[in-house]
Design a protein around this motif. Structure first.
Motif, PDB file in Angstrom:
ATOM      1  N   ALA A 154       0.713  -1.245   0.038  1.00 31.34           N
ATOM      2  CA  ALA A 154       0.104   0.156   0.094  1.00 31.34           C
ATOM      3  C   ALA A 154       0.860   1.215  -0.086  1.00 31.34           C
ATOM      4  O   ALA A 154       2.159   1.095   0.430  1.00 31.34           O
ATOM      5  CB  ALA A 154      -0.954  -0.005   1.066  1.00 31.34           C
ATOM      6  N   SER A 175       0.936   3.391   2.195  1.00 26.01           N
ATOM      7  CA  SER A 175       1.109   3.684   3.571  1.00 26.01           C
ATOM      8  C   SER A 175       2.617   3.756   3.858  1.00 26.01           C
ATOM      9  O   SER A 175       3.196   4.360   4.541  1.00 26.01           O
ATOM     10  CB  SER A 175       0.398   2.945   4.484  1.00 26.01           C
ATOM     11  OG  SER A 175       0.472   1.499   4.294  1.00 26.01           O
ATOM     12  N   ASN A 214      -4.337   0.628  -0.303  1.00 31.74           N
ATOM     13  CA  ASN A 214      -4.276   1.481   1.013  1.00 31.74           C
ATOM     14  C   ASN A 214      -5.553   2.110   1.551  1.00 31.74           C
ATOM     15  O   ASN A 214      -5.566   2.794   2.499  1.00 31.74           O
ATOM     16  CB  ASN A 214      -3.674   2.867   0.255  1.00 31.74           C
ATOM     17  CG  ASN A 214      -2.962   3.857   1.198  1.00 31.74           C
ATOM     18  OD1 ASN A 214      -1.922   3.414   1.947  1.00 31.74           O
ATOM     19  ND2 ASN A 214      -3.344   5.107   1.193  1.00 31.74           N
ATOM     20  N   GLU A 231      -1.582   6.526  -5.107  1.00 31.18           N
ATOM     21  CA  GLU A 231      -2.195   5.902  -3.944  1.00 31.18           C
ATOM     22  C   GLU A 231      -3.075   4.870  -4.349  1.00 31.18           C
ATOM     23  O   GLU A 231      -3.374   4.022  -3.686  1.00 31.18           O
ATOM     24  CB  GLU A 231      -3.059   7.096  -3.161  1.00 31.18           C
ATOM     25  CG  GLU A 231      -2.196   8.074  -2.439  1.00 31.18           C
ATOM     26  CD  GLU A 231      -3.024   9.066  -2.014  1.00 31.18           C
ATOM     27  OE1 GLU A 231      -4.185   9.369  -2.438  1.00 31.18           O
ATOM     28  OE2 GLU A 231      -2.580   9.783  -0.988  1.00 31.18           O
TER      29      GLU A 231
END
Length: 282
Positions: free
Chosen positions: A65, A67, A141, A201
């Motif tokens: 992801a 993140s 994500n 993203e």
């Protein structure tokens, strides 16, 4: 030659301490991002000298992801805002380990000032298995019930995605060694191009693509070296690379790399002991 080692970790603080001890140097600092999903408590005792810092703005990191990119970006901001002047920022995981002595690492980077060591395989030509990462929509994500069904629906209804700003996508390995000048460019680019951030993203495994792609399409392209200085063995064909044991000592020491991943002292600490001995005698 001053280095900021940026360490991304989520477990095993004892091994992380061993990694920092192996890289300790008067001109080396350590910035540790601990996954927000992990208990920070066991990591607090590691901050026992002026060279070790915990990243304050932590992220919950999920595999594949954005993140993990955000965690890295957060750490970049804190390193850049530290007021310290570094020559290189070296991104490592808590399961990495040096193959060369600290002096050899600093000397090598001292001879290569201004360079960016990161993998830059062309996704369209050399790393084609990564093409769906950037052409399809991925909701890795976003943690919500029905995420996979929503992802399938998006890819059924919408056309293939196109790289924003005409960026040429490259990448392969998440881990790299670059300069603060390169980090400054990346941060400023993302601030000025929020739509590019939004694109990434929705990209799976984006940590292996975004930073390399932004630099490759920048005025700093000629400073890039298509070598991330790490030995990583993907021969097992799994989602994660091989965990090294003492049987891998010869291949590691003859790899010519500065670092390797990955290691787990709970599985085999003999390999770390052997590397320590060789580095001490080098």
């Amino acid at each position: 030659m001053k280095i900021a080692h940026l360490l991304l970790t989520h477990a095993n603080p004892a091994q992380l301490k061993r990694l920092m001890d192996s890289l300790a140097h008067p001109d080396a600092d350590f910035y540790i991002h601990v996954d927000l999903k992990a208990d920070i408590g066991p990591f607090l005792p590691l901050v026992d000298n002026k060279h070790i810092f915990l990243i304050k703005k932590r992220e919950k990191v999920f595999w594949g992801a954005y993140s993990i990119v955000q965690a890295t970006v957060n750490a970049f901001y804190e390193i850049m805002g530290s007021g310290k002047k570094y020559d290189f920022i070296n991104l490592l995981s808590g399961q990495d380990y040096p193959l060369k002595s600290t002096e050899e690492i600093h000397d090598f980077l001292g001879l290569n000032r201004g360079k960016a060591f990161m993998h830059t395989l062309s996704i369209t030509d050399e790393w084609q298995e990564a093409i769906p990462r950037i052409t399809r929509y991925h909701l890795s994500n976003y943690q919500f019930a029905g995420r996979h069904q929503a992802e399938k629906l998006l890819n059924f209804l919408l056309p293939e995605r196109k790289m924003p700003n005409g960026l040429i996508p490259v990448g392969r390995s998440q881990w790299f060694t670059i300069t603060p000048t390169h980090v400054k460019y990346i941060l400023e680019y993302l601030e000025k191009n929020r739509h590019v951030q939004r694109f990434f993203e929705l990209t799976w495994g984006v940590d292996e693509i975004i930073f390399q792609t932004l630099l490759y399409n920048s005025p700093h392209k000629d400073e890039m070296v298509n070598d991330n200085l790490r030995y990583i063995d993907w021969s097992e064909g799994k989602a994660s690379p091989k965990t090294f044991t003492i049987q891998d000592l010869s291949v590691l020491t003859h790899s010519g790399k500065l670092f390797a991943r990955k290691f787990n002292e709970n599985i085999d600490s003999d390999i770390l002991n052997a590397l320590d001995k060789l580095r001490a005698n080098s």
